[in-house]
Enzyme design. Structure first.
Site, PDB file in Angstrom:
ATOM      1  N   GLY A   8       0.882  -1.540  -0.246  1.00 13.72           N
ATOM      2  CA  GLY A   8       0.180   0.231  -0.662  1.00 13.72           C
ATOM      3  C   GLY A   8       0.570   1.775  -0.127  1.00 13.72           C
ATOM      4  N   SER A  10       1.334   3.486  -2.718  1.00 15.98           N
ATOM      5  CA  SER A  10       0.956   4.478  -3.864  1.00 15.98           C
ATOM      6  C   SER A  10       0.956   5.779  -3.500  1.00 15.98           C
ATOM      7  CB  SER A  10      -0.303   3.482  -5.299  1.00 15.98           C
ATOM      8  OG  SER A  10      -1.547   3.222  -3.754  1.00 15.98           O
ATOM      9  N   ARG A  11       0.218   5.928  -2.059  1.00 19.03           N
ATOM     10  CA  ARG A  11      -0.216   7.220  -1.588  1.00 19.03           C
ATOM     11  C   ARG A  11       0.103   6.684  -0.054  1.00 19.03           C
ATOM     12  NH1 ARG A  11      -5.973   6.261  -1.313  1.00 19.03           N
ATOM     13  NH2 ARG A  11      -6.500   4.328  -1.810  1.00 19.03           N
ATOM     14  N   VAL A  61      -3.668  -7.444  -1.884  1.00 12.18           N
ATOM     15  CA  VAL A  61      -2.275  -8.440  -0.702  1.00 12.18           C
ATOM     16  C   VAL A  61      -3.880  -9.431   0.332  1.00 12.18           C
ATOM     17  CG1 VAL A  61      -0.371  -7.068   0.320  1.00 12.18           C
ATOM     18  CG2 VAL A  61      -2.788  -6.125   1.622  1.00 12.18           C
ATOM     19  N   ASN A  87       1.841  -2.167   5.184  1.00 16.89           N
ATOM     20  CA  ASN A  87       0.492  -1.323   5.495  1.00 16.89           C
ATOM     21  C   ASN A  87      -0.914  -0.907   5.199  1.00 16.89           C
ATOM     22  OD1 ASN A  87       1.146   1.962   5.596  1.00 16.89           O
ATOM     23  ND2 ASN A  87       0.977   1.723   3.393  1.00 16.89           N
ATOM     24  N   SER A 153      -3.004   0.771  14.717  1.00 22.64           N
ATOM     25  CA  SER A 153      -3.744   2.059  15.032  1.00 22.64           C
ATOM     26  C   SER A 153      -4.042   2.273  16.088  1.00 22.64           C
ATOM     27  CB  SER A 153      -4.925   2.203  13.648  1.00 22.64           C
ATOM     28  OG  SER A 153      -6.214   3.707  14.597  1.00 22.64           O
ATOM     29  N   TYR A 166     -12.715  -2.309  11.899  1.00 24.58           N
ATOM     30  CA  TYR A 166     -11.259  -1.495  11.324  1.00 24.58           C
ATOM     31  C   TYR A 166     -11.276  -1.907  12.620  1.00 24.58           C
ATOM     32  CZ  TYR A 166      -7.358   1.394  10.462  1.00 24.58           C
ATOM     33  OH  TYR A 166      -6.397   2.450  10.433  1.00 24.58           O
ATOM     34  N   ALA A 168     -11.255  -3.872  15.488  1.00 21.14           N
ATOM     35  CA  ALA A 168     -10.899  -5.091  15.707  1.00 21.14           C
ATOM     36  C   ALA A 168      -9.267  -5.979  14.661  1.00 21.14           C
ATOM     37  CB  ALA A 168     -11.898  -6.658  15.270  1.00 21.14           C
ATOM     38  N   LYS A 170      -7.091  -3.824  13.906  1.00 14.42           N
ATOM     39  CA  LYS A 170      -6.086  -3.781  13.354  1.00 14.42           C
ATOM     40  C   LYS A 170      -5.175  -4.122  15.608  1.00 14.42           C
ATOM     41  CE  LYS A 170      -5.293  -0.956  10.355  1.00 14.42           C
ATOM     42  NZ  LYS A 170      -3.939  -1.500   9.441  1.00 14.42           N
TER      43      LYS A 170
HETATM   44  P1  NAP Z   1      -4.504   6.043   2.749  1.00  6.99           P
HETATM   45  O1  NAP Z   1      -4.287   6.603   2.126  1.00  6.99           O
HETATM   46  O2  NAP Z   1      -5.402   5.516   2.348  1.00  6.99           O
HETATM   47  O3  NAP Z   1      -3.496   4.647   1.358  1.00  6.99           O
HETATM   48  C1  NAP Z   1      -4.391   3.269   1.431  1.00  6.99           C
HETATM   49  C2  NAP Z   1      -3.081   2.090   0.892  1.00  6.99           C
HETATM   50  O4  NAP Z   1      -3.224   0.984   0.630  1.00  6.99           O
HETATM   51  C3  NAP Z   1      -3.165   2.911  -0.972  1.00  6.99           C
HETATM   52  O5  NAP Z   1      -2.219   2.595  -0.944  1.00  6.99           O
HETATM   53  C4  NAP Z   1      -3.718   1.824  -1.568  1.00  6.99           C
HETATM   54  O6  NAP Z   1      -3.824   1.139  -2.607  1.00  6.99           O
HETATM   55  C5  NAP Z   1      -2.797   0.514  -0.064  1.00  6.99           C
HETATM   56  N1  NAP Z   1      -4.416  -0.808  -0.192  1.00  6.99           N
HETATM   57  C6  NAP Z   1      -5.730  -0.635   0.066  1.00  6.99           C
HETATM   58  N2  NAP Z   1      -6.401  -2.252  -0.248  1.00  6.99           N
HETATM   59  C7  NAP Z   1      -5.321  -2.588  -0.572  1.00  6.99           C
HETATM   60  C8  NAP Z   1      -5.356  -4.181  -0.977  1.00  6.99           C
HETATM   61  N3  NAP Z   1      -6.424  -4.873  -0.802  1.00  6.99           N
HETATM   62  N4  NAP Z   1      -4.048  -4.590  -1.333  1.00  6.99           N
HETATM   63  C9  NAP Z   1      -3.084  -3.189  -1.895  1.00  6.99           C
HETATM   64  N5  NAP Z   1      -3.154  -2.567  -1.207  1.00  6.99           N
HETATM   65  C10 NAP Z   1      -4.194  -2.189  -0.494  1.00  6.99           C
HETATM   66  O7  NAP Z   1      -4.354   5.363   3.883  1.00  6.99           O
HETATM   67  P2  NAP Z   1      -3.166   5.549   4.878  1.00  6.99           P
HETATM   68  O8  NAP Z   1      -3.691   6.355   5.921  1.00  6.99           O
HETATM   69  O9  NAP Z   1      -1.991   6.158   4.846  1.00  6.99           O
HETATM   70  O10 NAP Z   1      -3.077   4.591   5.915  1.00  6.99           O
HETATM   71  C11 NAP Z   1      -1.781   3.493   5.692  1.00  6.99           C
HETATM   72  C12 NAP Z   1      -1.220   2.728   7.095  1.00  6.99           C
HETATM   73  O11 NAP Z   1      -1.686   3.069   8.411  1.00  6.99           O
HETATM   74  C13 NAP Z   1      -2.889   1.669   6.768  1.00  6.99           C
HETATM   75  O12 NAP Z   1      -3.180   0.558   7.477  1.00  6.99           O
HETATM   76  C14 NAP Z   1      -4.157   2.270   7.839  1.00  6.99           C
HETATM   77  O13 NAP Z   1      -4.895   1.950   8.300  1.00  6.99           O
HETATM   78  C15 NAP Z   1      -3.220   3.138   9.215  1.00  6.99           C
HETATM   79  N6  NAP Z   1      -3.290   4.317   9.882  1.00  6.99           N
HETATM   80  C16 NAP Z   1      -3.561   4.941   9.566  1.00  6.99           C
HETATM   81  C17 NAP Z   1      -3.971   6.388  10.391  1.00  6.99           C
HETATM   82  C18 NAP Z   1      -4.613   7.315   9.338  1.00  6.99           C
HETATM   83  O14 NAP Z   1      -5.432   8.406  10.065  1.00  6.99           O
HETATM   84  N7  NAP Z   1      -4.456   7.759   8.144  1.00  6.99           N
HETATM   85  C19 NAP Z   1      -4.184   6.765  11.290  1.00  6.99           C
HETATM   86  C20 NAP Z   1      -3.316   5.161  11.629  1.00  6.99           C
HETATM   87  C21 NAP Z   1      -3.322   3.881  10.884  1.00  6.99           C
HETATM   88  P3  NAP Z   1      -4.269   1.967  -3.376  1.00  6.99           P
HETATM   89  O15 NAP Z   1      -3.704   3.175  -3.944  1.00  6.99           O
HETATM   90  O16 NAP Z   1      -4.618   1.174  -5.237  1.00  6.99           O
HETATM   91  O17 NAP Z   1      -5.918   2.408  -3.652  1.00  6.99           O
END
Ligand code: NAP
Length: 256
Positions: A8, A10-11, A61, A87, A153, A166, A168, A170
């Site tokens: 994950g 890409s962003r 994944v 991630n 998380s 979500y 659960a 994490k």
């Molecule tokens: P995001 O901006 O929504 O990016 C999600 C990433 O995961 C994207 O690269 C997406 O790919 C990829 N992805 C989603 N489903 C996938 C799959 N089935 N197989 C492969 N790749 C997949 O999220 P983020 O905020 O950066 O979050 C990253 C991690 O941190 C996550 O695990 C999230 O739960 C955790 N987290 C985030 C926060 C927060 O506040 N942002 C807080 C706590 C934990 P595509 O671009 O191709 O869709």
């Protein structure tokens, strides 16, 4: 040059981790599931701005076969794998009364099964990398031992009424982390990061009122940025005496 796989990436947070690892001298696999252009742009930018190489590889994944193909692609591209960051994650806001079993499973599939699938496929390669890692006791400047870092998380600790699946998932990540840390020692370290609110696409839908209420709970008086989590991932990658640990990166929102 050792290689790392960041799912994950890409962003958002994954992208920042991939870029940080590349700056630190790792070749990187940039994984995505739907954002092909964004993932390719991340890989290209790494190639232009650092001495590392990067490839973008599509894989869901949550699908065991695709996860195995992803790891194979990483090993084919770079000849081995020294670090994995699980991630990739998805989020969904819905109360339990309206939450379907299918939606529950979909979040679990990506967030928990995804980490399991990728780790299982990567393990033989991480163990192989461990065989070539110099003995830390004999080396004043040791290469870090291979590692898996799982992104959990803050909600794993607190729960979240509007996203029980979500939270659960994490919390599941933390169980997976400790189980694997014991199982894979001493060859491979396994740790988790539990971020608080980080400004990415995942949190972009919050209203100003919601943001204000959340900000009031954060002692450092700012939201996290993806680079904050990348710093934590780089630390855990290099922290040879740390395994089975959860690094809480939340600006003091939850002190444990
Ligand atoms: P995001 O901006 O929504 O990016 C999600 C990433 O995961 C994207 O690269 C997406 O790919 C990829 N992805 C989603 N489903 C996938 C799959 N089935 N197989 C492969 N790749 C997949 O999220 P983020 O905020 O950066 O979050 C990253 C991690 O941190 C996550 O695990 C999230 O739960 C955790 N987290 C985030 C926060 C927060 O506040 N942002 C807080 C706590 C934990 P595509 O671009 O191709 O869709």
């Amino acid at each position: 040059m050792p290689a790392a796989l960041v799912t994950g990436s890409s962003r958002g947070i994954g992208r920042a981790i991939a870029e940080r690892f590349a700056r630190d001298g790792y070749d990187v696999v940039v994984n995505y599931v739907s954002s092909a252009q964004k993932a390719r742009a991340v890989a290209e930018s790494i190639g232009e701005k650092t001495d590392s190489e990067a490839v973008a590889v599509r894989a869901d994944v949550g699908d065991p076969e695709e996860a195995a193909d992803l790891v194979d692609a990483a090993v084919e591209a770079f000849g081995g794998l020294a670090h994995v960051v699980n991630n990739a994650g998805v989020d969904q806001h819905v109360y339990t009364e309206a939450l379907s079993p299918e939606d529950f499973d979909a979040v679990m599939d990506t967030n928990v099964n995804g980490a399991f699938n990728v780790t299982k496929a990567a393990l033989p390669h991480l163990r192989e990398a461990a065989e070539t890692t110099p003995d830390e006791a004999d080396d004043a400047d040791p290469a870090p031992t291979p590692s898996v870092t799982n992104v959990s998380s803050i909600l794993a600790h607190t729960g979240a009424p509007v996203e029980c699946h979500y939270a659960a998932s994490k919390a599941g990540i933390l169980g997976l982390t400790k189980s694997h840390a014991g199982d894979f020692a001493p060859d491979v370290r396994v740790n988790a990061i539990a971020p608080g609110h980080v400004e990415t696409d995942m949190t972009a839908d919050r209203t100003e009122d919601e943001k204000e209420a959340e900000m009031a709970e954060i002692p450092v008086e700012r939201f996290g940025q993806p680079r904050d989590i990348a710093d934590a991932a780089a630390y855990l990658r290099d922290a040879g005496f740390v395994t089975g640990e959860t690094l809480n990166v939340n600006g003091g929102e939850l002190m444990r």
